[in-house]
Enzyme design. Structure first.
Site: not given
Length: 399
Positions: A72-74, A76
């Site tokens: 997921r947003s890791a 980014k």
């Protein structure tokens, strides 16, 4: 719990916390890895590769040494390295208007949005007036066109708010305009390949069988903490329930939300949300940002670039997350919303569980990945338990 892997002497508390995550905090399949300098001190995995496999499942596949997971947003934090490395190489000016590289982006009052605003969540375009379908989100064209046409919801540069989904198209398109390559290809050719790590933005078909299945799981709450946790989350929860809120609209820029177990979703290049990695590789990525890689000896960030990554660009009330957050250029910084190892740490959590970061002061790189998605955005209790244990290990060793 059959925990596989190793811990170095002095890091046994991390293993104990990892076991308790399964016994008390609802984990089903997970891995954690820690490097200190070029030394691997923690490399553990346990549970099942399929988070849907409950206690009555018929011989679910175990989480293996090479099991990878959507983080997921890791993602980014991996994606942020690309524009910073382009800047390091003299190919991208962080203080230039985005329109210098992407003329269409100047539409509707965005002509003064700087490249650094994309990385620090200050661009003012966390939402789309017309959300994209999952197919449109991953087609490589619709997303950039939508954010280029979108009017900002605040004056760019004057405030910050988490660009939960639009970060994919903002960073992906600026990288494509500068390099002629997609961000997933750039990561594969310039980061993952040279380091020899299992990390992808856009999962190759040949790697599909290695990836575990995500599923939503309950977040066990100790009785003594129930009242505190409800109070702490009320404003975020209320904002998300409001269809008109920036919170709901930012996370809902793709509607309906994609099926993260769908091979088509995993094959798309969405640098805000669909990266796939092993904990070991994600930790090695962060280790290479701050020092020589354990295997190849390569170092990604020069000292000046490392300073850019961890210097505060945004702080205070986050217009999307409805809590106080801190960001450097592309990385979340240590603070109440996302406690890391120390004030020097920088990295990125993934909504529902995953977390990865580096801490230059101790030379530490950490990564935790899980397939059991709990109801949290920035401070997963399982990840935080591991970070607390790691902090105690460092304290005991005088770091």
């Amino acid at each position: 719990m059959d925990v596989q892997g190793m811990v170095a002497d002095g890091f046994e508390p991390v293993r104990k916390a990892f076991v308790r995550n399964f016994e008390q905090r609802g984990d089903r399949g997970a891995a954690v890895a820690v490097y200190v300098g070029r030394r691997k001190v923690v490399d553990l995995w346990a549970g099942t590769a399929d988070a849907d496999a409950g206690p009555g499942a018929d011989r679910p596949a175990p989480w293996a040494q090479d099991t990878a997971q959507v983080v997921r947003s890791a993602t980014k934090g991996v994606a942020a390295a690309v524009p910073l490395l382009l800047h390091q190489r003299g190919q991208l000016d962080l203080d230039a208007p985005v329109g210098t590289y992407w003329p269409e982006f100047k539409a509707n009052g965005k002509d003064r949005v700087l490249v650094r605003h994309l990385l620090s969540h200050r661009a003012g375009v966390p939402v789309l007036d017309t959300p994209l379908t999952p197919a449109e989100a991953g087609d490589g064209v619709s997303g950039p066109e939508a954010v280029a046409a979108q009017a900002p919801v605040w004056e760019p540069g004057t405030a910050h708010g988490y660009h939960a989904q639009t970060y994919s198209w903002l960073l992906g398109e600026i990288v494509r305009r500068v390099t002629g390559r997609s961000i997933g290809r750039w990561v594969a050719e310039e980061i993952a390949g040279p380091l020899g790590i299992d990390l992808w933005i856009g999962l190759p078909e040949a790697e599909r069988a290695r990836v575990g299945r995500l599923a939503a799981v309950e977040t066990p709450t100790p009785p003594a903490a129930q009242g505190l946790r409800v109070r702490a989350k009320r404003s975020v929860s209320d904002a998300y329930r409001d269809p008109a809120s920036l919170t709901r609209r930012a996370f809902g820029a793709i509607d309906p939300l994609p099926d993260e177990n769908d091979p088509a979703y995993r094959a798309a290049e969405l640098p805000a949300s669909n990266g796939v990695a092993t904990a070991r590789s994600l930790a090695r990525f962060y280790a290479a940002l701050i020092g020589p890689d354990a295997n190849s000896g390569r170092r990604l960030f020069a000292p000046a670039t490392l300073t850019l990554a961890r210097t505060e660009e945004s702080a205070g009330p986050d217009r999307v997350l409805v809590v106080n957050t801190r960001f450097g250029l592309g990385y979340m910084l240590h603070g109440p919303a996302s406690p890391l190892l120390s004030p020097a740490s920088f990295g990125h959590p993934g909504r529902g569980g995953s977390l990865a970061f580096a801490d230059p002061e101790t030379g530490t790189a950490f990564a935790y990945v899980t397939n059991g998605m709990q109801q949290n955005v920035t401070a997963d209790p399982r990840a935080q338990a591991l970070v607390r244990a790691l902090r105690d290990c460092h304290a005991a060793q005088g770091r």
